[in-house]
Design a protein around this motif. Structure first.
Motif, PDB file in Angstrom:
ATOM      1  N   PRO A 166       0.821  -1.203   0.000  1.00  0.00           N
ATOM      2  CA  PRO A 166       0.000   0.000   0.000  1.00  0.00           C
ATOM      3  C   PRO A 166       0.858   1.257   0.000  1.00  0.00           C
ATOM      4  N   PRO A 167       0.335   2.356  -0.507  1.00  0.00           N
ATOM      5  CA  PRO A 167       1.075   3.623  -0.454  1.00  0.00           C
ATOM      6  C   PRO A 167       1.106   4.157   0.973  1.00  0.00           C
ATOM      7  N   ILE A 168       1.997   5.090   1.212  1.00  0.00           N
ATOM      8  CA  ILE A 168       2.043   5.776   2.508  1.00  0.00           C
ATOM      9  C   ILE A 168       1.301   7.096   2.365  1.00  0.00           C
ATOM     10  N   ASP A 169       0.193   7.220   3.073  1.00  0.00           N
ATOM     11  CA  ASP A 169      -0.604   8.447   3.054  1.00  0.00           C
ATOM     12  C   ASP A 169      -0.386   9.215   4.358  1.00  0.00           C
ATOM     13  N   LEU A 170      -0.316  10.520   4.228  1.00  0.00           N
ATOM     14  CA  LEU A 170      -0.191  11.392   5.399  1.00  0.00           C
ATOM     15  C   LEU A 170      -1.402  12.301   5.484  1.00  0.00           C
ATOM     16  N   ARG A 171      -1.744  12.693   6.701  1.00  0.00           N
ATOM     17  CA  ARG A 171      -2.786  13.692   6.919  1.00  0.00           C
ATOM     18  C   ARG A 171      -2.129  14.938   7.504  1.00  0.00           C
ATOM     19  N   ILE A 172      -2.281  16.038   6.804  1.00  0.00           N
ATOM     20  CA  ILE A 172      -1.685  17.294   7.250  1.00  0.00           C
ATOM     21  C   ILE A 172      -2.510  17.887   8.386  1.00  0.00           C
ATOM     22  N   ASN A 173      -1.824  18.366   9.414  1.00  0.00           N
ATOM     23  CA  ASN A 173      -2.464  19.040  10.542  1.00  0.00           C
ATOM     24  C   ASN A 173      -2.577  20.527  10.223  1.00  0.00           C
TER      25      ASN A 173
ATOM     26  N   VAL B 237       4.055  21.534   3.739  1.00  0.00           N
ATOM     27  CA  VAL B 237       4.570  20.182   3.979  1.00  0.00           C
ATOM     28  C   VAL B 237       5.153  19.594   2.701  1.00  0.00           C
ATOM     29  N   ILE B 238       4.451  19.764   1.586  1.00  0.00           N
ATOM     30  CA  ILE B 238       4.952  19.250   0.310  1.00  0.00           C
ATOM     31  C   ILE B 238       6.298  19.885  -0.032  1.00  0.00           C
ATOM     32  N   ALA B 239       6.394  21.193   0.160  1.00  0.00           N
ATOM     33  CA  ALA B 239       7.653  21.892  -0.141  1.00  0.00           C
ATOM     34  C   ALA B 239       8.792  21.383   0.739  1.00  0.00           C
ATOM     35  N   ASN B 240       8.518  21.141   2.022  1.00  0.00           N
ATOM     36  CA  ASN B 240       9.554  20.649   2.939  1.00  0.00           C
ATOM     37  C   ASN B 240      10.040  19.257   2.525  1.00  0.00           C
ATOM     38  N   PHE B 241       9.122  18.416   2.081  1.00  0.00           N
ATOM     39  CA  PHE B 241       9.510  17.078   1.649  1.00  0.00           C
ATOM     40  C   PHE B 241      10.338  17.137   0.366  1.00  0.00           C
ATOM     41  N   ILE B 242       9.895  17.926  -0.582  1.00  0.00           N
ATOM     42  CA  ILE B 242      10.615  18.031  -1.853  1.00  0.00           C
ATOM     43  C   ILE B 242      12.023  18.567  -1.624  1.00  0.00           C
ATOM     44  N   GLN B 243      12.155  19.481  -0.665  1.00  0.00           N
ATOM     45  CA  GLN B 243      13.471  20.026  -0.329  1.00  0.00           C
ATOM     46  C   GLN B 243      14.416  18.933   0.168  1.00  0.00           C
ATOM     47  N   GLN B 244      13.851  17.886   0.776  1.00  0.00           N
ATOM     48  CA  GLN B 244      14.647  16.764   1.253  1.00  0.00           C
ATOM     49  C   GLN B 244      14.788  15.663   0.203  1.00  0.00           C
ATOM     50  N   GLY B 245      14.305  15.924  -1.014  1.00  0.00           N
ATOM     51  CA  GLY B 245      14.417  14.955  -2.083  1.00  0.00           C
ATOM     52  C   GLY B 245      13.362  13.858  -2.042  1.00  0.00           C
ATOM     53  N   ILE B 246      12.266  14.105  -1.323  1.00  0.00           N
ATOM     54  CA  ILE B 246      11.191  13.124  -1.188  1.00  0.00           C
ATOM     55  C   ILE B 246       9.993  13.604  -1.990  1.00  0.00           C
ATOM     56  N   GLN B 247       9.523  12.786  -2.896  1.00  0.00           N
ATOM     57  CA  GLN B 247       8.399  13.161  -3.748  1.00  0.00           C
ATOM     58  C   GLN B 247       7.070  12.856  -3.054  1.00  0.00           C
ATOM     59  N   VAL B 248       6.238  13.854  -2.948  1.00  0.00           N
ATOM     60  CA  VAL B 248       4.883  13.685  -2.406  1.00  0.00           C
ATOM     61  C   VAL B 248       3.922  14.437  -3.317  1.00  0.00           C
TER      62      VAL B 248
ATOM     63  N   GLN C  35       0.248  11.798  -0.530  1.00  0.00           N
ATOM     64  CA  GLN C  35       0.843  10.470  -0.643  1.00  0.00           C
ATOM     65  C   GLN C  35       2.330  10.610  -0.885  1.00  0.00           C
ATOM     66  N   ILE C  36       3.108   9.801  -0.169  1.00  0.00           N
ATOM     67  CA  ILE C  36       4.547   9.740  -0.389  1.00  0.00           C
ATOM     68  C   ILE C  36       4.833   8.758  -1.510  1.00  0.00           C
ATOM     69  N   SER C  37       5.698   9.140  -2.411  1.00  0.00           N
ATOM     70  CA  SER C  37       6.073   8.266  -3.524  1.00  0.00           C
ATOM     71  C   SER C  37       7.289   7.436  -3.126  1.00  0.00           C
ATOM     72  N   GLY C  38       7.135   6.118  -3.134  1.00  0.00           N
ATOM     73  CA  GLY C  38       8.240   5.224  -2.796  1.00  0.00           C
ATOM     74  C   GLY C  38       8.402   5.043  -1.310  1.00  0.00           C
ATOM     75  N   ARG C  39       9.442   4.327  -0.928  1.00  0.00           N
ATOM     76  CA  ARG C  39       9.725   4.061   0.485  1.00  0.00           C
ATOM     77  C   ARG C  39      10.792   5.027   0.988  1.00  0.00           C
ATOM     78  N   VAL C  40      10.641   5.454   2.244  1.00  0.00           N
ATOM     79  CA  VAL C  40      11.517   6.505   2.758  1.00  0.00           C
ATOM     80  C   VAL C  40      12.148   6.151   4.097  1.00  0.00           C
ATOM     81  N   GLY C  41      12.058   4.912   4.522  1.00  0.00           N
ATOM     82  CA  GLY C  41      12.676   4.520   5.776  1.00  0.00           C
ATOM     83  C   GLY C  41      11.854   4.916   6.983  1.00  0.00           C
ATOM     84  N   ASN C  42      12.538   5.332   8.033  1.00  0.00           N
ATOM     85  CA  ASN C  42      11.894   5.687   9.295  1.00  0.00           C
ATOM     86  C   ASN C  42      11.114   6.997   9.145  1.00  0.00           C
TER      87      ASN C  42
END
Length: 451
Positions: free
Chosen positions: A197-204, A213-224, A235-242
């Motif tokens: 299943p994909p990893i879904d997040l709920r923004i507070n 939140v999307i901008a912060n993730f992209i800055q870390q090289g994580i696609q959402v 939704q986070i694209s791919g696996r990102v560890g902890n």
């Protein structure tokens, strides 16, 4: 039964060759723990905490473990035709190790077959079953030859057995799915239930915007990317560890919650100042969602029978900066005796009832092997009692949402009919079953009642 083709991909930064032994070892240990009675998610967390794997290798270990557990019946079917000893009589160390190797050969595209066979043999040698290493080597090489040649295994004659083996579902569930959805519907169900299943997040929204939140993730090289139907979901694209080390977690900018669960929260239709009862609240994702939707203004009572799970609700609420959630250790069925003053006291009630969980088989890979029809019958009785008791707490003009994460009509539509037949001042204004899919996430049912 058609020959199974590789369909899954794994993280790009995983060690796919023999140097990636640790990921396979972790996955194998998880399978051994689950076979001994552990829950897959708990066993996975424990093994990952013991082994310092980089994110890609954590992803590989998770895919191998969870995928092998989901595909247990299919893998056993192959082994029973390839080996001389049936899987029920095999040394457990050998059986589950062969599952790890065979799963890679059949279901993962990017791992070279030689690496799969070599790593599986190396684990056999390393962990005290070196005498069985030739058996491991022979079975996996035979499986690879069959796969490459386009040959087929012996096909079961009965349709329900064919489908059960092909899609790795218990026979009782296969039979029911054919009744509920027919063969084409069953196959759509299994596509969603047998893939990661994909990893879904709920923004507070009280702490951050979705765009931030999307901008912060992209800055870390994580696609959402945002999920259009839900204003707080990404939704986070791919696996990102902890996940706990990702940007914004400690600051309470987001939490992990499947998109289907977020849909349930939106149906409650809360407003600031409402008094809300979340009657089967743990682990608390919906309680915190409702508090966010209320702007942290009002009162929520989160009730559950597990103190440890209520502690998790309190911890999550604190991290998210939510102060309107009160927790109560209680059984919803007997709540009327414990809290008589709550009679007709709530504007909104959410009953996220204990259920068979048939809509969440992808997220809980071992669930299909734990669920039994007798247990489901017991759960149906519990659901009925919860509805009968908790409706007493609803104010005139209030709204009650009954939800499950199953697709079983006896736990869903039938419960709605039972409640309406036995309650005169209630109407059902909406009900829907969402089957598990790439669009909707987990399978869920929801019914909205108005007093």
């Amino acid at each position: 039964m058609e020959l199974i083709k590789p369909v899954l991909e794994i993280p790009q930064d995983s060690n796919l060759d023999i140097n990636g032994l640790a990921s396979r070892e972790v996955a194998w240990q998880v399978l051994l723990a689950v076979a001994a009675g552990a829950y897959a998610n708990i066993a996975m967390e424990r093994e990952l905490s013991r082994n310092a794997l980089r994110p890609g290798d954590r992803g590989l270990a998770t895919e191998l473990a969870y995928g092998s557990i989901r595909r247990r019946l299919t893998l056993d079917y192959w082994l029973n035709q390839l080996g001389k000893v049936s899987t029920s009589k095999q040394n457990p160390l050998l059986r589950w190790l062969l599952h790890i190797g065979l799963y890679q050969l059949l279901f993962i595209e990017r791992i070279p077959p030689a690496a799969t066979i070599n790593t599986t043999v190396e684990i056999a040698k390393k962990y005290g079953i070196s005498s069985l290493a030739p058996v491991v080597n022979g079975i996996l090489r035979t499986a690879h030859r069959i796969q490459q040649s386009g040959q087929s295994l012996i096909i079961p004659s009965q349709l329900n057995f064919q489908l059960s083996v092909t899609h790795s579902l218990p026979a009782w569930l296969t039979n029911n799915l054919l009744i509920w959805r027919n063969q084409s519907g069953l196959e759509v169900f299994t596509v969603a239930s047998n893939n990661s299943p994909p990893i879904d997040l709920r923004i507070n929204p009280l702490r951050a915007s979705r765009e931030q939140v999307i901008a912060n993730f992209i800055q870390q090289g994580i696609q959402v990317y945002p999920l259009p139907e839900l204003s707080q979901a990404v939704q986070i694209s791919g696996r990102v560890g902890n996940l706990k080390i990702l940007p914004g977690f400690k600051a309470g900018h987001w939490c992990v919650q499947d998109r289907a669960a977020q849909w349930i929260g939106s149906l409650v239709n809360v407003r600031p100042g409402h008094r809300v009862l979340d009657a089967c609240a743990a682990p608390g994702g919906k309680s915190t969602h409702l508090a966010e939707l209320m702007g942290n203004v009002g009162e929520i009572w989160a009730v559950d029978r597990s103190k440890g799970r209520l502690d998790r609700i309190n911890n999550n609420a604190q991290r998210l900066g939510l102060t309107i959630i009160n927790t109560l250790l209680a059984n919803g069925i007997t709540l009327a005796h414990q809290k008589p003053e709550w009679y007709q006291a709530f504007d909104r009630i959410l009953i996220d009832a204990p259920c068979s969980g048939l809509g969440t088989l992808s997220r809980h890979p071992d669930a299909r092997w734990r669920i039994e029809e007798d247990k489901i019958r017991q759960l149906i009785e519990v659901q009925c009692e919860l509805l009968k008791t908790l409706v007493l707490f609803l104010k005139p003009g209030g709204r009650l949402v009954y939800a499950t994460c199953t697709i079983n009509p006896e736990e869903n539509e039938r419960q709605v009919m039972n409640l309406l037949e036995n309650t005169s001042n209630l109407s059902c204004v909406f009900q829907q079953t969402r089957w598990p899919s790439l669009t909707y996430g987990n399978g869920f049912f929801a019914a909205v009642f108005q007093s």
